[in-house]
Design a protein around this motif. Sequence first.
Motif, PDB file in Angstrom:
ATOM      1  N   ASP A 105       0.838  -1.200   0.000  1.00 52.52           N
ATOM      2  CA  ASP A 105       0.000   0.000   0.000  1.00 52.52           C
ATOM      3  C   ASP A 105       0.875   1.252   0.000  1.00 52.52           C
ATOM      4  O   ASP A 105       1.989   1.259   0.546  1.00 52.52           O
ATOM      5  CB  ASP A 105      -0.921   0.004   1.225  1.00 52.52           C
ATOM      6  N   PRO A 152     -10.522   7.159  10.011  1.00 49.74           N
ATOM      7  CA  PRO A 152     -11.618   6.412   9.401  1.00 49.74           C
ATOM      8  C   PRO A 152     -11.722   4.997   9.972  1.00 49.74           C
ATOM      9  O   PRO A 152     -10.798   4.506  10.626  1.00 49.74           O
ATOM     10  CB  PRO A 152     -11.266   6.402   7.909  1.00 49.74           C
ATOM     11  N   SER A 153     -12.833   4.351   9.685  1.00 47.21           N
ATOM     12  CA  SER A 153     -13.088   3.025  10.268  1.00 47.21           C
ATOM     13  C   SER A 153     -12.096   1.979   9.752  1.00 47.21           C
ATOM     14  O   SER A 153     -11.638   1.123  10.512  1.00 47.21           O
ATOM     15  CB  SER A 153     -14.521   2.596   9.960  1.00 47.21           C
ATOM     16  N   HIS A 154     -11.754   2.044   8.467  1.00 47.29           N
ATOM     17  CA  HIS A 154     -10.832   1.032   7.932  1.00 47.29           C
ATOM     18  C   HIS A 154      -9.435   1.160   8.537  1.00 47.29           C
ATOM     19  O   HIS A 154      -8.729   0.164   8.717  1.00 47.29           O
ATOM     20  CB  HIS A 154     -10.767   1.136   6.403  1.00 47.29           C
ATOM     21  N   LEU A 155      -9.038   2.398   8.885  1.00 48.78           N
ATOM     22  CA  LEU A 155      -7.736   2.570   9.508  1.00 48.78           C
ATOM     23  C   LEU A 155      -7.741   2.041  10.936  1.00 48.78           C
ATOM     24  O   LEU A 155      -6.767   1.429  11.395  1.00 48.78           O
ATOM     25  CB  LEU A 155      -7.346   4.051   9.483  1.00 48.78           C
ATOM     26  N   LYS A 164      -9.625  -0.401  12.005  1.00 46.52           N
ATOM     27  CA  LYS A 164      -9.627  -1.858  11.887  1.00 46.52           C
ATOM     28  C   LYS A 164      -8.224  -2.392  11.575  1.00 46.52           C
ATOM     29  O   LYS A 164      -7.804  -3.432  12.090  1.00 46.52           O
ATOM     30  CB  LYS A 164     -10.598  -2.289  10.793  1.00 46.52           C
ATOM     31  N   LYS A 165      -7.486  -1.671  10.744  1.00 46.77           N
ATOM     32  CA  LYS A 165      -6.129  -2.082  10.409  1.00 46.77           C
ATOM     33  C   LYS A 165      -5.226  -2.034  11.633  1.00 46.77           C
ATOM     34  O   LYS A 165      -4.395  -2.935  11.848  1.00 46.77           O
ATOM     35  CB  LYS A 165      -5.580  -1.162   9.318  1.00 46.77           C
ATOM     36  N   ASP A 205      -6.053  -4.997  13.828  1.00 48.21           N
ATOM     37  CA  ASP A 205      -5.465  -6.230  13.293  1.00 48.21           C
ATOM     38  C   ASP A 205      -3.978  -6.322  13.626  1.00 48.21           C
ATOM     39  O   ASP A 205      -3.464  -7.405  13.940  1.00 48.21           O
ATOM     40  CB  ASP A 205      -5.664  -6.290  11.773  1.00 48.21           C
TER      41      ASP A 205
END
Length: 302
Positions: A136, A211-214, A216-217, A220
């Motif tokens: 990425d 943001p939500s995806h960050l 979640k990352k 993880d």
Amino acid sequence: MSTVVVPPPPPAVTPSVTPKGFIYPPSEIRSIIDKTANFVAKNGESFEQKVAQSKGDDPKFSFLRHTDPYWAYYRFKVNELTTAMKEKTVSDGANKSGTNTNPTSNESKRVTVQAKPTEIKKKKDEVVLAPLQKPDDPIFIVKRSPGLGPLDIDIIKLTAQFMARNGPDFVTGLLTRERGNPTFDFIKPNHHLHYYFKKLVDLYQICMNPPSHLIKKIEDIKNNPDSVLKRCDNRARWEKNEERKRLEEEGQDSDRLQFALIDWHDFVVVETIDFFEDETDLPAPEAGLFGQRTETEQQQQQ
């Protein structure tokens, strides 16, 4: 009835304590004294005489003289090392004399396990690298504009933080108030540092409201820290592979450029060979690949 021979315990090691009554040398000179004393303890007093003759004028070896303040420490180290070497020699002799005389009893217990070459090859083959994946793009990396001083960078970062926190109204008021101050010209859209300032504002806003995806990352990564190492390894191998491709392309481009620079119309006639129709006494071709192939073809035709 079997007799068990118990080896004597190792001799107690006397701690190296410098006695009182003489000057303790500094670290640089002490290292030279300790090394010299070690060699003298191993090789005898004759070695000291050789060093005194060869290094007599060297101030680093002035401790070999009786009048030197570090001579007492040097003699102490020589005696200490000599005593330690004698005790070690006695201990080694006692251990050898007290060992078991039956070699088969110890040798039968020692088993040497050697791995076969095929097993070693299998272990090496087990290390399989994961397939390369394009990493990425880095989010929180901003290319800094050249020529910026530390004070300018701090002002731009601090202004970007306040704008990310308070919104564009803060910058509008600041620009109105500092209209004649060239320090804040980076706020203007036509300034060459405005892109750097705007990029910092966007990143600070992501940090304040991720943001939500960050999120979640990050969770993880928290649950599986080894994934960070895998991503780092993938990025390192990917960048190395891209660099190799770039160098290969540059080499091909260089070859094409050199080929294109050749002027194929610019040539020089080296020699001209004329063949006449009545010229029949030509020399026979040399025996080689073409001659063998011609004879083979003639045999096939026959």
